[in-house]
Write an enzyme that holds these catalytic residues in place. Sequence first.
Site, PDB file in Angstrom:
ATOM      1  N   HIS A 118       5.121  -1.992   0.804  1.00 23.35           N
ATOM      2  CA  HIS A 118       3.690  -1.818   0.588  1.00 23.35           C
ATOM      3  C   HIS A 118       3.269  -0.408   0.977  1.00 23.35           C
ATOM      4  O   HIS A 118       3.728   0.131   1.982  1.00 23.35           O
ATOM      5  CB  HIS A 118       2.884  -2.840   1.397  1.00 23.35           C
ATOM      6  N   LYS A 143       9.343  -7.277  -4.187  1.00 19.27           N
ATOM      7  CA  LYS A 143       7.896  -7.092  -4.305  1.00 19.27           C
ATOM      8  C   LYS A 143       7.502  -5.673  -3.900  1.00 19.27           C
ATOM      9  O   LYS A 143       7.849  -5.205  -2.811  1.00 19.27           O
ATOM     10  CB  LYS A 143       7.135  -8.090  -3.430  1.00 19.27           C
TER      11      LYS A 143
END
Length: 225
Positions: A118, A143
């Site tokens: 992230h 992700k």
Amino acid sequence: MKLVVSVMPRNFEEAQAIDASRYQDADVIEWRADYLDKHDILQVAPAIFEKFAGREILFTLRTREQGGEIDLSGEEYVALIHDINNIYHPDYVDFEYFGHQAEFNQMMDYSNLCLSYHNFQETPENMMEIMSELTSFTPKLVKVSVMAHTEQDVLDLMNYTRGFKTLNPEQEFVTISMGKIGRISRIAADLTGSVWSYASVGEESAPGQISLSSMHKIREILDED
């Protein structure tokens, strides 16, 4: 694409008060445990897993350095993940690879690993290298969620996802361009090869999320013949 919605209780009472019927159109429930005090996570866990019994659950403990709400040492981070996984067996367990590389060897046996990265500041220039390293471990899910400031940021991430999916057809990817300008990446997940898109019920867990009801309508439209 599957729709993921986060629940973010801040204490046991909030966890007990969650109305599971509001999440019936979600395919995956993400429990963001980082909104709790670290000492309360194991006490709150039974309420979450009972509330969403029979649903796909992603356990996420997002540390502050990757945009979350909790500060943990590497040892604490891994210990909490191990405890939740061994007791409750969630379908997916999020692990922040670049934030906890020193502890990653302790996660190698996890078959439900969501290996994540992230960046709430930017879409980094070395995005290809980041995705390549995450993909090299062939986790259950890769992700990547990064902040978009320009249209090109969004297009770059979408192109990277499509390219990696083409080269690694067995690997499941979830990529998101955060922020208002990146909302198209949430809608176009199927097009890019991203298997999930995140939506919100009430409070957003990341910038640019679209409500679950709107995303459900969008998915129905895109699925029409």
